[in-house]
Design a protein around this motif. Sequence first.
Motif, PDB file in Angstrom:
ATOM      1  N   TRP A 248       0.994  -1.023  -0.107  1.00  0.00           N
ATOM      2  CA  TRP A 248       0.063   0.035  -0.060  1.00  0.00           C
ATOM      3  C   TRP A 248       0.924   1.337   0.001  1.00  0.00           C
ATOM      4  N   ALA A 249       1.951   1.099   0.939  1.00  0.00           N
ATOM      5  CA  ALA A 249       2.798   2.326   0.834  1.00  0.00           C
ATOM      6  C   ALA A 249       3.391   2.609  -0.625  1.00  0.00           C
ATOM      7  N   HIS A 250       3.832   1.582  -1.312  1.00  0.00           N
ATOM      8  CA  HIS A 250       4.323   1.674  -2.646  1.00  0.00           C
ATOM      9  C   HIS A 250       3.207   2.096  -3.556  1.00  0.00           C
ATOM     10  N   ARG A 251       1.985   1.527  -3.556  1.00  0.00           N
ATOM     11  CA  ARG A 251       0.855   2.102  -4.132  1.00  0.00           C
ATOM     12  C   ARG A 251       0.550   3.353  -4.215  1.00  0.00           C
ATOM     13  N   VAL A 252       0.754   4.079  -2.945  1.00  0.00           N
ATOM     14  CA  VAL A 252       0.480   5.360  -2.915  1.00  0.00           C
ATOM     15  C   VAL A 252       1.654   6.371  -3.419  1.00  0.00           C
ATOM     16  N   ALA A 253       2.934   5.900  -2.865  1.00  0.00           N
ATOM     17  CA  ALA A 253       4.066   6.747  -3.475  1.00  0.00           C
ATOM     18  C   ALA A 253       4.212   6.812  -4.850  1.00  0.00           C
ATOM     19  N   ALA A 254       4.113   5.762  -5.465  1.00  0.00           N
ATOM     20  CA  ALA A 254       3.935   5.757  -6.976  1.00  0.00           C
ATOM     21  C   ALA A 254       2.845   6.032  -7.648  1.00  0.00           C
ATOM     22  N   GLY A 255       1.884   6.240  -6.919  1.00  0.00           N
ATOM     23  CA  GLY A 255       0.501   6.617  -7.905  1.00  0.00           C
ATOM     24  C   GLY A 255      -0.257   5.373  -8.731  1.00  0.00           C
ATOM     25  N   LEU A 256      -0.063   4.289  -8.255  1.00  0.00           N
ATOM     26  CA  LEU A 256      -0.484   3.223  -9.049  1.00  0.00           C
ATOM     27  C   LEU A 256      -2.053   3.204  -9.063  1.00  0.00           C
ATOM     28  N   THR A 257      -2.739   3.155 -10.248  1.00  0.00           N
ATOM     29  CA  THR A 257      -4.290   3.184 -10.122  1.00  0.00           C
ATOM     30  C   THR A 257      -4.472   2.234 -11.280  1.00  0.00           C
ATOM     31  N   ALA A 258      -3.651   1.536 -11.967  1.00  0.00           N
ATOM     32  CA  ALA A 258      -3.750   0.465 -13.102  1.00  0.00           C
ATOM     33  C   ALA A 258      -2.524  -0.179 -13.492  1.00  0.00           C
ATOM     34  N   PRO A 259      -2.515  -1.299 -14.086  1.00  0.00           N
ATOM     35  CA  PRO A 259      -1.033  -1.777 -14.695  1.00  0.00           C
ATOM     36  C   PRO A 259      -0.430  -0.548 -15.661  1.00  0.00           C
ATOM     37  N   GLN A 260       0.793  -0.850 -15.522  1.00  0.00           N
ATOM     38  CA  GLN A 260       1.673   0.064 -16.512  1.00  0.00           C
ATOM     39  C   GLN A 260       1.136  -0.067 -17.964  1.00  0.00           C
ATOM     40  N   PHE A 261       1.299   1.169 -18.628  1.00  0.00           N
ATOM     41  CA  PHE A 261       0.900   1.359 -19.697  1.00  0.00           C
ATOM     42  C   PHE A 261      -0.568   1.236 -20.094  1.00  0.00           C
ATOM     43  N   TRP A 262      -1.603   1.216 -19.130  1.00  0.00           N
ATOM     44  CA  TRP A 262      -2.832   1.136 -19.427  1.00  0.00           C
ATOM     45  C   TRP A 262      -3.326   2.574 -19.219  1.00  0.00           C
ATOM     46  N   GLU A 263      -4.325   2.959 -20.140  1.00  0.00           N
ATOM     47  CA  GLU A 263      -4.937   4.303 -20.349  1.00  0.00           C
ATOM     48  C   GLU A 263      -6.157   4.383 -20.528  1.00  0.00           C
ATOM     49  N   GLN A 264      -6.836   5.252 -19.555  1.00  0.00           N
ATOM     50  CA  GLN A 264      -8.647   5.130 -19.968  1.00  0.00           C
ATOM     51  C   GLN A 264      -9.184   6.556 -20.768  1.00  0.00           C
ATOM     52  N   ASP A 265      -9.781   6.214 -21.430  1.00  0.00           N
ATOM     53  CA  ASP A 265     -10.140   7.511 -22.439  1.00  0.00           C
ATOM     54  C   ASP A 265     -11.282   8.302 -21.831  1.00  0.00           C
TER      55      ASP A 265
END
Length: 447
Positions: A248-265
Motif C-alpha cells: 500500500w505504501a508503494h501504491r500510494v508513493a508511486a501513484g499506481l491506479t492500473a497496470p503500467q501502460f494502461w490508459e482510460q479515455d
Amino acid sequence: MTIQHSPGSDRAETERLRGRIADALDRARRRTIGLTECVDEAELVEQHSRLMSPLVWDLAHIGNQEELWLVRDVGGREPVRQDIDHLYDAFQHARADRPALPLLDPAQARDYVGSVRDKVWDVLEHSPLRGNDLVQDGFAFGMIAQHEQQHDETMLATHQLRSGEAVLSAPPAPGARVAVSGEVVLPAGEFIMGTDSDPWALDNERPAHPVWVDAFAIDAAPITNEQYLAFVDDGGYERAELWSERGWAHRVAAGLTAPQFWEQDSGGHWWRRVFGTMQPLRAHQPVVHVCWFEAEAYANWAGKRLPTEAEWEKAARFDPATGRSRRYPWGDIDPSEALANLGQHHLEPADIGAYPAGASPAGVHQLIGDVWEWTASGFEAYPGFRAFPYREYSEVFFGGDYRVLRGGSFGADQVACRGTFRNWDHPIRRQIFSGFRLARDLRSDER
C-alpha cells in the motif's frame, strides 16, 4: 550390457552440439542487431528510463561478456578491449549512472561486438566442447547465448519505455484455440525440483532435489486483462485492506491506479500502449506489466494467493503418469511456435487457450512464454547450491528483497527459458513483462 560409442559417433555428436551452439549465438545476435538498428544513434545513447541502461551500453556489455568468457577464458586469446572492462561491469555502475560514463559510441560498439564475435567463431571451431565444467557440453557458449538473449529482453523492455513512433513490428499474437478456465488440483506428493541433467542450466537451477508439496489448486491460466479490470473497477487500487503494508505504501508513493501502460479515455474505455502504439485492451490476454504488490493485492481480492515457486514448478514439470519431472510442461522437446509464445515472434501475450499443445499433463496452460509469472517465493539457493562460474550471477542476490518469477515471456528466447529457469526482481518492478496466476490451499472436503 554396456553400450559402446564409436569415435565416429562421438565426433558426430560433437558437431551437432557445435551447430546448436552456432545457431543459438547467431539467433541472439540477429535479435540484438534488430533491436539496436531500428533506432537512430541519438536514441541508442539516450536513457529512456532511469530503470534501464542506454541501448548502446547493453550492446557493448553483450560483447564484453562474450569477450571475457569465450575469447579470453575458453579461447585463451589476447584481449580485444581490456581497457573497457570497468565500463561494462554491471556491478560497478548502477543503470541510472551509466549515461555519464565514457561509453563506446554506437559505431565503436558495433565494431567491438563484431570483432569479438569473429574471434568467438574461431574459438568455437577449435573447442573440443568437453573437458572442465566451463567447456563441457558447450556450457560457456550456452551461458553467453542466454546472457545475450536476457539483455535482448531487457532492451525490448527499454523499447516499451521509449517515447515516439513505433519502430518494432510483429504479427498479432494468436487467439484462443480452446476454452480454458477454472483451476487444476494437484495432489500432495514429492517431485524433483531443479535439474542436474540440463547441460546449459545455470547455477541457481541446480542441483535437482526432492521437494514435498502439499495438495493445492492452481489456475489453469494466467490472470487476464478482463479479470484484472474487474479488480480495478471494484476499487482494488483504493482499498488499503487488500494490500500489504509495504504494498500500500508503494501504491500510494508511486501513484499506481492500473497496470503500467494502461490508459482510460474520456468514454471510459481502456487502452494499452504497446511499443509506441495504442491498442484497445485485449480482454483474454494475460495481464502484463504488474508488480508483485499488485499481484498480491489482486490475489487477496480474489480470495486466493500466489503460488510458491515449488508449486509453480510442480504444475509445470511433474508428470503423474511417470513420476518424473519434464524439461517443459509438454515434455522434453524444444519449444516451437505451436507450443509457446516465445522469442519476440509477437510483441504481446497470446490469448488464453492459444497453445493447447503446450499444456502440462495436469492441464495447466501457458506456463511457458507470454508473461513472466510472479510467485510468492523469495530468491534463495537450493540445498547443495554451488556458485558457478561466478558468484555474481546468483549467489549475491540470495536473500535480498526479490521475488521469483517463472515461465518466461513473449520476449524471452527458448535458450533462456525452461521449466527450471528462475528469474527474480524487486517486488516494485513492473516495466518487465510480468503477470501472474493464482493458487490456493484445498479445503478439507477437497483433499
